[in-house]
Write an enzyme that holds these catalytic residues in place. Structure first.
Site, mmCIF file in Angstrom:
data_model
loop_
_atom_site.group_PDB
_atom_site.id
_atom_site.type_symbol
_atom_site.label_atom_id
_atom_site.label_comp_id
_atom_site.label_asym_id
_atom_site.label_seq_id
_atom_site.Cartn_x
_atom_site.Cartn_y
_atom_site.Cartn_z
ATOM 1 N N HIS A 82 1.259 5.350 1.234
ATOM 2 C CA HIS A 82 1.262 3.981 0.719
ATOM 3 C C HIS A 82 1.545 3.992 -0.769
ATOM 4 O O HIS A 82 0.937 4.756 -1.522
ATOM 5 C CB HIS A 82 -0.097 3.309 0.970
ATOM 6 C CG HIS A 82 -0.160 1.921 0.423
ATOM 7 N ND1 HIS A 82 0.327 0.824 1.106
ATOM 8 C CD2 HIS A 82 -0.606 1.445 -0.766
ATOM 9 C CE1 HIS A 82 0.173 -0.258 0.377
ATOM 10 N NE2 HIS A 82 -0.382 0.092 -0.771
ATOM 11 N N ASP A 161 -8.574 -9.923 4.423
ATOM 12 C CA ASP A 161 -7.830 -9.550 3.222
ATOM 13 C C ASP A 161 -6.741 -10.571 2.927
ATOM 14 O O ASP A 161 -6.518 -10.941 1.782
ATOM 15 C CB ASP A 161 -7.221 -8.145 3.375
ATOM 16 C CG ASP A 161 -6.313 -7.821 2.204
ATOM 17 O OD1 ASP A 161 -6.826 -7.782 1.076
ATOM 18 O OD2 ASP A 161 -5.092 -7.677 2.409
ATOM 19 N N ARG A 168 -7.661 -14.773 -4.425
ATOM 20 C CA ARG A 168 -7.707 -14.019 -5.687
ATOM 21 C C ARG A 168 -6.500 -14.339 -6.558
ATOM 22 O O ARG A 168 -6.587 -14.423 -7.780
ATOM 23 C CB ARG A 168 -7.743 -12.505 -5.394
ATOM 24 C CG ARG A 168 -9.094 -12.049 -4.850
ATOM 25 C CD ARG A 168 -8.998 -10.657 -4.252
ATOM 26 N NE ARG A 168 -8.406 -9.706 -5.165
ATOM 27 C CZ ARG A 168 -7.666 -8.652 -4.790
ATOM 28 N NH1 ARG A 168 -7.464 -8.408 -3.510
ATOM 29 N NH2 ARG A 168 -7.165 -7.838 -5.682
ATOM 30 N N SER A 183 -8.767 -3.919 -0.586
ATOM 31 C CA SER A 183 -7.651 -4.656 0.029
ATOM 32 C C SER A 183 -6.619 -3.663 0.589
ATOM 33 O O SER A 183 -6.222 -3.746 1.752
ATOM 34 C CB SER A 183 -7.015 -5.559 -1.041
ATOM 35 O OG SER A 183 -5.764 -6.028 -0.636
ATOM 36 N N LYS A 187 -6.174 -2.243 4.924
ATOM 37 C CA LYS A 187 -4.922 -2.321 5.705
ATOM 38 C C LYS A 187 -4.523 -0.939 6.220
ATOM 39 O O LYS A 187 -4.062 -0.782 7.342
ATOM 40 C CB LYS A 187 -3.806 -2.942 4.856
ATOM 41 C CG LYS A 187 -4.026 -4.439 4.664
ATOM 42 C CD LYS A 187 -2.931 -5.084 3.881
ATOM 43 C CE LYS A 187 -3.008 -4.751 2.416
ATOM 44 N NZ LYS A 187 -3.093 -5.848 1.477
HETATM 45 N N1 URA Z 1 -1.854 -4.775 -2.977
HETATM 46 C C1 URA Z 1 -2.728 -5.169 -2.028
HETATM 47 O O1 URA Z 1 -2.470 -5.015 -0.839
HETATM 48 N N2 URA Z 1 -3.891 -5.727 -2.426
HETATM 49 C C2 URA Z 1 -4.224 -5.921 -3.708
HETATM 50 O O2 URA Z 1 -5.290 -6.406 -3.992
HETATM 51 C C3 URA Z 1 -3.308 -5.511 -4.684
HETATM 52 C C4 URA Z 1 -2.125 -4.937 -4.282
#
Ligand code: URA
Length: 433
Positions: A82, A161, A168, A183, A187
């Site tokens: 990632h 999220d 946010r 976050s 995922k």
């Molecule tokens: N990428 C994400 O998936 N979440 C965040 O909070 C910031 C960047």
């Protein structure tokens, strides 16, 4: 339990328990906790931070808010990569077939681009016929057979999220280490990988502009992954300028293909070899980083990685003859050269501005429903630390229109040329395990 009590507890700097965090995340996902209370909680977390246990509990609560992908039908140790995002980051397109060619199963869920950074799915769709609509069965079958498949994220992955990120974004609480780390990691964990290699970008074009905060984020994510039972490590890499030379969908895929042919830019190759070595070792296909790196280099020189890319493209409906004949990719009608206006050395190339220029050419989306153009973008002709003379081409725009005055201004602003000696920046700053 009452949300107002938990907001006050966090506001006062006390740690929330696992049950309390679950209450907050479940309640918010089910619309039982309103946005205004969740905003106050996000702000309290922003100022008071969370300890390691709270961060892991928050991540797990978000994983449990929706579906989890079960990859157990895929043989072998599944390792995901990632990146925290950057301009010109086509790493996945080169890296996935590269490590898959060594037998590492790569079951990748990728995203689309929004704003000034591009998305892997959009880039892959510039390959004629290529599609990402696979059923879960096809996805698993393809990984078992070819070691590689890429799909979009399923609808109900980490809904908490999705909702919290939207909140946010409009409440000044994006830039918080516990919130970003949970976050991203929620995922990754919900996507089912056994191991995770993180590419945390640092610099002017990255989420985290300072090395110290990038390090804090990387450490936070590695701790969460490890605490929750997944092998996790992070590489901190440079985003003070775009990665490689190409920015734009088809242009980036062509550059990734060039890399697998052994003709790619040095920084892209180095990043792929670094991340790839860790993925190969994590998947237990090599005993050491050195051995993994040699195997990856051989996969490029022998053509094995390129062959894996072709098989992957065909398995998802694409025409793999583009790999040998890249002229079949969509090509923008106008190539417009932007020239240096002074002599010196390239001191900085603001990646954000280059990303914005690519977006204005049509390569990216300003809103999530925008159509994107696959053929447009730009090629950097000079990178940081290279000498330029006035009149040299610094960037070539690939455009659908001849009228690019505003875009040219942005590119000129992105490039700082200085009359002093400038070294090329470090690419890999640190590895965190
Ligand atoms: N990428 C994400 O998936 N979440 C965040 O909070 C910031 C960047």
């Amino acid at each position: 339990m009452r949300m107002v009590d938990l907001i006050e507890k966090k506001r006062n700097g006390d740690a929330l328990s696992e049950e309390e965090i679950q209450f907050v995340i479940q309640g918010y996902t089910k619309d039982e906790i309103p946005d205004y209370q969740m905003s106050a909680m996000a702000m309290a977390i922003y100022f008071q931070d969370m300890n390691d246990k709270e961060r892991a509990d928050l991540t797990m609560a978000m994983v449990k808010s929706g579906d989890e992908i079960d990859l157990s039908a895929i043989e072998g140790m599944k390792v995901d990569k990632h990146s925290t995002g950057g301009v010109g980051d086509k790493t996945t397109i080169a890296l996935a077939p590269l490590v898959a060619s060594l037998g590492v199963p790569v079951a990748k869920m990728s995203g689309r681009g929004l704003g000034h950074t591009g998305g892997t799915l959009d880039k892959l769709e510039s390959i004629p016929g290529f599609h990402i609509e696979l059923t879960t069965e096809e996805f698993i079958q393809n990984v078992n057979k070819n070691k590689l498949a890429v799909i979009g994220q399923t609808g109900n992955l980490t809904p908490a999220d999705k909702k919290l990120y939207g909140l946010r974004d409009v409440t000044g609480t994006v830039n918080s280490i516990p919130l970003i780390a949970s976050s991203i990691m929620s995922k990754k964990l919900a996507s089912g990988a056994d191991g995770i290699v993180l590419d945390v970008k640092t610099g002017t074009g990255a989420f985290m502009k300072e090395l110290s905060t990038s390090k804090d984020l990387a450490k936070a994510m590695v701790k969460i992954g490890t605490k929750l039972g997944r092998k996790t490590m992070a590489v901190i890499s440079d985003m003070n300028q775009p990665l490689g030379l190409a920015v734009g969908n088809a242009l980036e895929v062509k550059e990734a293909i060039d890399m697998l042919k052994g003709k790619g830019p040095e920084d892209l190759l180095e990043l792929c070899l670094t991340l790839g070595s860790h993925m190969v070792v994590m998947a237990q296909k090599a005993d050491s980083i050195e051995e993994a790196r040699k195997a990856l280099e051989h996969a490029i020189s022998s053509g094995k990685a390129l062959e894996t890319l072709k098989v992957f493209i065909e398995a998802q409906g694409g025409d793999s003859s583009v790999v040998d004949d890249v002229t079949q990719f969509p090509e923008a009608p106008y190539k417009i050269e932007i020239k240096a206006t002074s002599n010196g050395m390239v001191k900085s190339i603001e990646a954000d501005r280059i990303g914005t220029a690519a977006m204005m050419l049509g390569a990216g989306r300003a809103t999530k429903d925008d159509e994107i153009l696959l053929d447009v973008g730009l090629i950097l002709q000079k990178k940081i630390g290279e000498a330029v003379n006035e009149g040299d081409t610094i960037v070539t725009l690939h455009s659908r229109s001849e009228d690019v005055g505003d875009i040219e201004k942005i590119v000129q602003k992105a490039y700082v040329i200085a009359n002093e000696h400038i070294e090329a920046p470090t690419l890999i700053y640190e590895e965190i395990t």
